[in-house]
Design an enzyme around this catalytic site. Structure first.
Site, PDB file in Angstrom:
ATOM      1  N   HIS A  98      17.389  14.040   8.975  1.00  0.00           N
ATOM      2  CA  HIS A  98      15.944  14.179   8.746  1.00  0.00           C
ATOM      3  C   HIS A  98      15.685  14.977   7.456  1.00  0.00           C
ATOM      4  O   HIS A  98      14.806  14.636   6.664  1.00  0.00           O
ATOM      5  CB  HIS A  98      15.285  14.929   9.899  1.00  0.00           C
ATOM      6  CG  HIS A  98      15.338  14.217  11.223  1.00  0.00           C
ATOM      7  ND1 HIS A  98      16.092  14.669  12.278  1.00  0.00           N
ATOM      8  CD2 HIS A  98      14.711  13.097  11.663  1.00  0.00           C
ATOM      9  CE1 HIS A  98      15.927  13.864  13.320  1.00  0.00           C
ATOM     10  NE2 HIS A  98      15.105  12.893  12.972  1.00  0.00           N
ATOM     11  N   GLY A 131      11.369  14.696  16.021  1.00  0.00           N
ATOM     12  CA  GLY A 131      11.884  16.054  16.209  1.00  0.00           C
ATOM     13  C   GLY A 131      13.359  16.092  16.549  1.00  0.00           C
ATOM     14  O   GLY A 131      14.074  15.102  16.326  1.00  0.00           O
ATOM     15  N   ALA A 132      13.818  17.242  17.090  1.00  0.00           N
ATOM     16  CA  ALA A 132      15.252  17.519  17.267  1.00  0.00           C
ATOM     17  C   ALA A 132      15.941  17.259  15.920  1.00  0.00           C
ATOM     18  O   ALA A 132      16.879  16.452  15.818  1.00  0.00           O
ATOM     19  CB  ALA A 132      15.855  16.708  18.404  1.00  0.00           C
ATOM     20  N   GLN A 172       6.940   3.842  22.499  1.00  0.00           N
ATOM     21  CA  GLN A 172       8.152   3.129  22.107  1.00  0.00           C
ATOM     22  C   GLN A 172       9.286   3.311  23.121  1.00  0.00           C
ATOM     23  O   GLN A 172      10.410   2.911  22.867  1.00  0.00           O
ATOM     24  CB  GLN A 172       8.589   3.515  20.690  1.00  0.00           C
ATOM     25  CG  GLN A 172       9.060   4.943  20.532  1.00  0.00           C
ATOM     26  CD  GLN A 172       9.182   5.333  19.066  1.00  0.00           C
ATOM     27  OE1 GLN A 172       8.198   5.365  18.341  1.00  0.00           O
ATOM     28  NE2 GLN A 172      10.395   5.608  18.623  1.00  0.00           N
ATOM     29  N   GLY A 201      14.692   6.515   7.362  1.00  0.00           N
ATOM     30  CA  GLY A 201      16.146   6.488   7.205  1.00  0.00           C
ATOM     31  C   GLY A 201      16.728   5.096   7.401  1.00  0.00           C
ATOM     32  O   GLY A 201      16.254   4.319   8.235  1.00  0.00           O
ATOM     33  N   GLN A 253      14.234  -0.821  11.753  1.00  0.00           N
ATOM     34  CA  GLN A 253      12.924  -0.152  11.685  1.00  0.00           C
ATOM     35  C   GLN A 253      12.420  -0.086  10.240  1.00  0.00           C
ATOM     36  O   GLN A 253      11.259  -0.382   9.957  1.00  0.00           O
ATOM     37  CB  GLN A 253      13.056   1.255  12.263  1.00  0.00           C
ATOM     38  CG  GLN A 253      11.825   2.121  12.088  1.00  0.00           C
ATOM     39  CD  GLN A 253      11.963   3.446  12.819  1.00  0.00           C
ATOM     40  OE1 GLN A 253      11.684   3.518  14.002  1.00  0.00           O
ATOM     41  NE2 GLN A 253      12.400   4.485  12.139  1.00  0.00           N
ATOM     42  N   MET A 287      24.438  10.944  12.220  1.00  0.00           N
ATOM     43  CA  MET A 287      23.650  11.992  12.872  1.00  0.00           C
ATOM     44  C   MET A 287      22.484  11.361  13.629  1.00  0.00           C
ATOM     45  O   MET A 287      21.873  10.405  13.155  1.00  0.00           O
ATOM     46  CB  MET A 287      23.126  12.969  11.829  1.00  0.00           C
ATOM     47  CG  MET A 287      24.225  13.818  11.281  1.00  0.00           C
ATOM     48  SD  MET A 287      23.552  15.224  10.412  1.00  0.00           S
ATOM     49  CE  MET A 287      25.040  16.150  10.185  1.00  0.00           C
TER      50      MET A 287
HETATM   51  P1  AMP Z   1      13.702   9.909  14.605  1.00  0.00           P
HETATM   52  O1  AMP Z   1      13.359  11.362  14.714  1.00  0.00           O
HETATM   53  O2  AMP Z   1      14.951   9.519  15.293  1.00  0.00           O
HETATM   54  O3  AMP Z   1      12.522   9.020  14.928  1.00  0.00           O
HETATM   55  O4  AMP Z   1      13.994   9.663  13.063  1.00  0.00           O
HETATM   56  C1  AMP Z   1      13.061   9.977  12.079  1.00  0.00           C
HETATM   57  C2  AMP Z   1      13.531   9.425  10.769  1.00  0.00           C
HETATM   58  O5  AMP Z   1      14.792  10.009  10.440  1.00  0.00           O
HETATM   59  C3  AMP Z   1      13.743   7.915  10.828  1.00  0.00           C
HETATM   60  O6  AMP Z   1      13.266   7.345   9.624  1.00  0.00           O
HETATM   61  C4  AMP Z   1      15.237   7.786  10.953  1.00  0.00           C
HETATM   62  O7  AMP Z   1      15.746   6.594  10.429  1.00  0.00           O
HETATM   63  C5  AMP Z   1      15.706   8.978  10.139  1.00  0.00           C
HETATM   64  N1  AMP Z   1      17.058   9.364  10.496  1.00  0.00           N
HETATM   65  C6  AMP Z   1      17.546   9.616  11.744  1.00  0.00           C
HETATM   66  N2  AMP Z   1      18.857   9.892  11.693  1.00  0.00           N
HETATM   67  C7  AMP Z   1      19.238   9.809  10.386  1.00  0.00           C
HETATM   68  C8  AMP Z   1      20.474   9.955   9.696  1.00  0.00           C
HETATM   69  N3  AMP Z   1      21.607  10.268  10.331  1.00  0.00           N
HETATM   70  N4  AMP Z   1      20.475   9.792   8.354  1.00  0.00           N
HETATM   71  C9  AMP Z   1      19.322   9.484   7.695  1.00  0.00           C
HETATM   72  N5  AMP Z   1      18.127   9.311   8.295  1.00  0.00           N
HETATM   73  C10 AMP Z   1      18.081   9.470   9.623  1.00  0.00           C
END
Ligand code: AMP
Length: 279
Positions: free
Chosen positions: A37, A31-32, A61, A148, A154, A185
């Protein structure tokens, strides 16, 4: 857009979509949500018929001293963004259902790849990620899942998990989305003060400088030494690691001839920033 908060409803939703032969694309998130995303959502659309996103701040985690309770939670805005991006269903499970009290499997040990880089200061992290992702995969049974490259290690580990467990899921990596000033981001950027937000892009500038030094023949060790010094000299930053690894297997890179990836983590007043760059 369907908003689903329990496993049984999600299983029914999936069953119906599968019976119609729909190809399911899945993006797990905490989220956020930001444009990073949403770029993954769009990538999922181009590879599938139905796009499902999950929002779950995974307690497994985070270590006790980490920012689980202060992790940004912006559900209302997130739902609007997902709806605007034509997501078909959002899965927002609760932790009690994902981790029932009598669960016996507490981690999935991802081995060496989880012990390096991020894993040095966050040894619990990838085992927790692997467990929740496996559980979410088991519920959603996606044909493809998008992660991402922002979280490069990861992505590497999830690809390995899927291969080792023979899961019939194609893992797709999405490019890093950056702010105009280069800062990658991240949901955690919301926690930066105005002043920290001004300093934060310096990390990416130092990464670019390190890359260009290597491209012009500086040795890996020397370029890293100089990059580390630049980060340490930068007011506000506390460096965790700056490393250059082989992009394919994440082993320590020994020569400029290998496919190289620069990976970095640093704290800005306790807010962890991570980033990486292909060399
Ligand atoms: P998170 O909400 O931080 O767990 O991220 C969820 C997914 O979004 C993960 O696969 C991250 O790698 C991806 N993600 C987070 N930030 C970015 C970004 N700036 N550009 C591309 N993918 C992202």
């Amino acid at each position: 857009m369907k908003i689903i908060r329990d496993i049984a409803t999600m299983l029914n939703f999936i069953k119906e979509k599968k019976s119609n032969n729909h190809k399911i694309g899945f993006i797990p998130t905490m989220g956020a949500l930001h444009r990073g995303h949403l770029s993954l959502v769009n990538l999922a659309h181009s590879h599938s018929d139905i796009v499902i996103c999950s929002i779950f701040v995974n307690p497994k985690q985070f270590a006790l001293n980490e920012d689980f309770s202060s992790y940004p939670r912006t559900e209302k805005d997130d739902l609007q963004k997902l709806e605007d991006n034509q997501v078909d269903a959002v899965f927002i499970p609760n932790a009690e259902e994902i981790y029932p009290k009598n669960d016996k499997i507490e981690i999935i040990d991802v081995g060496y790849a989880g012990k390096i880089l991020e894993g040095v200061s966050r040894p619990h992290f990838f085992n927790g990620v692997a467990l929740v992702v496996t559980k979410l995969f088991d519920i959603i049974l996606p044909d493809i899942a998008v992660f991402g490259k922002k979280d490069f290690q990861q992505l590497h580990i999830i690809k390995k998990l899927v291969k080792d467990l023979n899961l019939p899921i194609q893992i797709i990596g999405g490019e890093i989305v950056r702010e105009n000033d280069g800062l990658a981001m991240s949901s955690r950027n919301l926690k930066l003060t105005d002043n920290e937000r001004k300093i934060a892009p310096k990390l990416y500038q130092i990464m670019l400088e390190t890359k260009s030094k290597i491209k012009s023949g500086t040795s890996i060790n020397e370029a890293i030494k100089q990059g580390e010094a630049s980060i340490k000299n930068c007011e506000g930053f506390e460096l965790d690691y700056l490393e250059i690894r082989n992009r394919k297997n994440l082993e320590v890179a020994k020569s400029n001839q290998e496919p190289l990836q620069l990976l970095v983590a640093a704290y800005l007043n306790n807010i962890r920033l991570i980033d990486n760059l292909e060399i």
